[in-house]
Design a protein around this motif. Sequence first.
Motif, PDB file in Angstrom:
ATOM      1  N   ASP B 221       0.835  -1.216   0.000  1.00  0.00           N
ATOM      2  CA  ASP B 221       0.000   0.000   0.000  1.00  0.00           C
ATOM      3  C   ASP B 221       0.858   1.250   0.000  1.00  0.00           C
ATOM      4  O   ASP B 221       0.479   2.281  -0.548  1.00  0.00           O
ATOM      5  CB  ASP B 221      -0.902   0.023   1.242  1.00  0.00           C
ATOM      6  N   GLU B 222       1.998   1.149   0.661  1.00  0.00           N
ATOM      7  CA  GLU B 222       2.874   2.326   0.708  1.00  0.00           C
ATOM      8  C   GLU B 222       3.563   2.565  -0.630  1.00  0.00           C
ATOM      9  O   GLU B 222       3.974   3.683  -0.930  1.00  0.00           O
ATOM     10  CB  GLU B 222       3.931   2.124   1.807  1.00  0.00           C
ATOM     11  N   ASP B 224       2.138   1.760  -3.813  1.00  0.00           N
ATOM     12  CA  ASP B 224       1.275   2.247  -4.915  1.00  0.00           C
ATOM     13  C   ASP B 224       0.050   3.026  -4.442  1.00  0.00           C
ATOM     14  O   ASP B 224      -0.745   3.470  -5.250  1.00  0.00           O
ATOM     15  CB  ASP B 224       0.845   1.086  -5.813  1.00  0.00           C
ATOM     16  N   PHE B 225      -0.112   3.165  -3.149  1.00  0.00           N
ATOM     17  CA  PHE B 225      -1.168   4.013  -2.599  1.00  0.00           C
ATOM     18  C   PHE B 225      -2.498   3.749  -3.302  1.00  0.00           C
ATOM     19  O   PHE B 225      -3.014   4.588  -4.056  1.00  0.00           O
ATOM     20  CB  PHE B 225      -0.790   5.487  -2.752  1.00  0.00           C
ATOM     21  N   PRO B 226      -3.103   2.591  -3.096  1.00  0.00           N
ATOM     22  CA  PRO B 226      -4.269   2.191  -3.899  1.00  0.00           C
ATOM     23  C   PRO B 226      -5.597   2.730  -3.379  1.00  0.00           C
ATOM     24  O   PRO B 226      -6.652   2.283  -3.811  1.00  0.00           O
ATOM     25  CB  PRO B 226      -4.232   0.671  -3.757  1.00  0.00           C
TER      26      PRO B 226
END
Lengths: 770, 300
Positions: B221-222, B224-226
């Motif tokens: 998540d860090e 590609d910040f989905p």
Amino acid sequence: MTLLNGLLAFGALAFTVPLTIHLLYRNRFRTLDWGAMHLLENVIRINRRRMQLMHLLLLLLRCLLPVLLAFCLARPVLTGFRVLPGDAPRSVVVALDDSQSMAAREESGQTRIELAKGAVTSLLKSLSRRDEVILVRASHLGTPVAASGAQEAIESLKGVRASSGPVNLADLLRAAINASGEAAYPQRQIIAVSDFASNTLDDATLGSLSNLAESLSEKSLPPTISFLNLGQNSDELQNLSVDTVESKSPAVVAGRGGGFTATVRNASDSPIRDVRLAWMLDGAEISRSTLTIAARSTTVARLTHRIDDVGVHALAVVVEHADAVLEDNRRSLAIDVIDEIDVLLVDGAPSQEPLEGETDYLAIALSPFAFGGDDQPDAVRTQVCMPRQLQKQMELVNPDLVVLANVAELSKEEKSVLTQFVLRGGTMLVFDGDLVASETYNTPWECAEGSWLLPARLGETIGEITGEDRLPQPSGMNHAIYSPWDMLSGGNDRPFAEIDVYAYRKLLTPAAVEAEGLETIQTDSPETERIDEDANTMTLWSLGNGDPVAVLARRGRGKVVQFAIPCDTAWSTLPLRLIFLPMIQQLVLDLAGNQNRVNVAVGDGIVVPAKRLEPDGEDAAEIDTKRAAEYRLETPDRVEVVIKPTEEIFPRLLVASAVERGLYRFRCETPMLEGLATQTETLRLAEMPAQESILRDADLARIESAAESVDATIYNDITELQQDDSQRRFGREIWRWLLGALLLVLVAELFLQQHAVGSSQRPREKAGAL
Amino acid sequence: MRILDLLKPKDLARVSKLQVLARQVVEGFCSGRHRSPHKGFSVEFKEHRTYVRGDELRNIDWKAFGKSDRLYIREYEEETNLRCTLIVDRSGSMQYSGSRSGELSKYQYAQQLAASLSYLMLGQQDGVGLVTFDDQPRQWLPSRSRPSHLLAVLQALAEDGSRKETDLGGVFQKIAPKLSRRGLLVILSDAMGDLDSLARSLALLRSARHEILFFQILDPDEIDFPFSGRIQFRDLENAVNEQTIDSKSLRTAYLERFAEHTEKLREICRRHRVDLVQMPTDRPFADALHEYLSMRRRGR
């Protein structure tokens, strides 16, 4: 500003939907324990203001979408542009040019008339039920017009064909303006639909339009005039046309060969090779040939053919070629084939010696084959008589033409017979001579049906009549205006120069009489009608000093030709010259053989003497005079109607305007004794003037000048016209602009959503591993 | 946490096959490749010396005594091993676990990776030490090569993480003096802190001739910040710090910032010759370790 669909504007309240979603969205979030706050905080701090601005802008755009859509559907109209009351019913006059040039086929495959009908139909469909439509067609300018509803007008349009002759825009507009005067509503609109070919806008038309503009300005409620121009690329159209079909003989006599020519024009930029040309007589092919025509040029096809049957025949020339206007690939000529012409020669100085009589040379010239013992039939059959036999011979011979050759005097009865003969269509030739008493000729020629004067008053004799050393008068010239004598020139400008005229009678034409201030001749019996008021005297041949030698004038339905010299060798060498025979032949054939006008231009009137349809010869005696004959007319479109002859001394069958191109067949069913009936028929041909085949657009400046003179607006597309019309009546509709704005806002919202606010793509590789 | 939670038999089997190769000459970095200059007790005989009082009786070479009637002590060559210190970040930011990592937080991932490395190195009779830290060093285990040391390491690792902030630079400066002998430092951290301070600390450690291997543990998540929609981000290191934002609108800016941060870290590591390996937690750490070690074997 008004809204055409006002209720739909309430749809704008739908802007609350995105607003509500936005507000709800603001208060709804999920919580996430986040580790990389170190990075996120920094990003938030930098982008907070931009984000707020973008979100506000996005909210604004989303609220704008339903507002724009609602206003678009509500069809707002800017009434500031309105100049006419919008809801009032109106009268629309469609002035439709249905000339043949409108049959030109455009590159799209449709003819201009089809395009015009489509455009007008589209316009008419947009009218309301209360509006009235008046359709004015160029081919029916003279006929009264009637107002109808739009739907009826659309039905009427379906039957319109491009068959009219050349159209004068001023005449078309005048008819439309007159028709608009009878319109029911004060709001009137005239739409002139035409290809605006060069012949519709000549200099005279522009002048006429100026006059029309003056009369328009005097109207309290002038109509709105629009021009719909459907011809803008005529120069690109390729066309082959038969421009003329002509007979080289003034009259065609049954059983004698006649010469005919056809002019074929290639109006395209490339030569046309091996095009087939067919000559057809009464529908049957009689000759065929192939032609090659250079680009932008004409060629002449010739035919010599003998027609054996008396009567009117249709000779057609057909070229087989696919081009812009198929209609002009065929042209016809009606030929009035006549039987032998009966000429009565009244010899004022007969003689037993050969060539000593006054009419001996003339008789030979008129019947050369009979004189030479040839088997060929002569066109003319002559009968010579002395003056005292005139009345009797007139009854016996029933001549087509009477020649008075050096006839000294005529009694009142004889003059009356000749007067009536001319008034009824006969032709009289008067040759001068030493015996002629001018008083007899200068006094009015009278009969019960009217009176007339000779074309020229007989004056004094000029020159020396006798003497060995007499000198000829200076030679003169023939006048090109008399076409039957064109063939005499044969490349020589002065064909009469070889004729020595030693003496001649001074012929005083009406113009000369007026110029010299001579007293005009009054008729003895004032109750008779003078029938020479509108007949101008035409000089056919004059001497070098300008004195006429031969003059011609129409009198009643006949013609009178006067010669200032005799027809023997007493005063001139005319009979001794080679030119004499063709000159006399052409003159007689023209005068006696071409009395009936069998060819007319489309749009002209047709006149047929009823007598021409009556049975003659032996059948004439069998006519049942107690019962009236029935006349019928079959038009080119095969419609047969009963036609009534005019109530005159010489009844005629009239067609006011030959609207359609083609053959008009006049039939007469004459009741005969013993209950039988006999049917006779004659033809008249209405042909299109060749100028309709010239596909050339009028100059734009000319069209603009014409439009300016009548305060008209020019359109090239019916949609533009409808838009302008709608704007004039209701104002300017702006829904298209709003639709454009809506699309722009949509695109902007998408762009902002995808690029400015955030993308859903996952650029893993950008932040990717080592 | 139990020890068996940290070391799964399958992982241990795979990791044990790997050999850690040192890039530079570090004393005893590879067992069996170098003979240590230090003497000790091992299987390889070196020489005899005369017995002195105090020597253990078990080291007396009784055979030699029977031949020469003198007491000699047998001395063996000691195989000195790699001294590796695992420096594990247990700060608040390491407690993040995303949906794609199977509920495995970065700290848990670091624990398992450290345990695997410990087992591997101790199996090779290399010394393994451990330092855990957040804003301060919290656990300190000196490097030992005894197999029994594994238990101590795992016990230290098994402690839960804290909610405190990270201070990479400060912590490294504090532990640097205690690492008197040069060795291999394996840092397991997300490097979410002040990189300038980190750079200075790495320079200090490198000046002490330590080999440094930096595993940057990151959640997918860090990377590609989905996220989409409005989210309240609550700081794991500071509970009062909250930011409610439209995540989608900030995604691009975040990714740029993240890339910038990563690039800066990469540049620092390159400058100080520190091996940096980015380890997303959605990949089995053993695979990633295998890949890294294979790379080292091929390249160096």
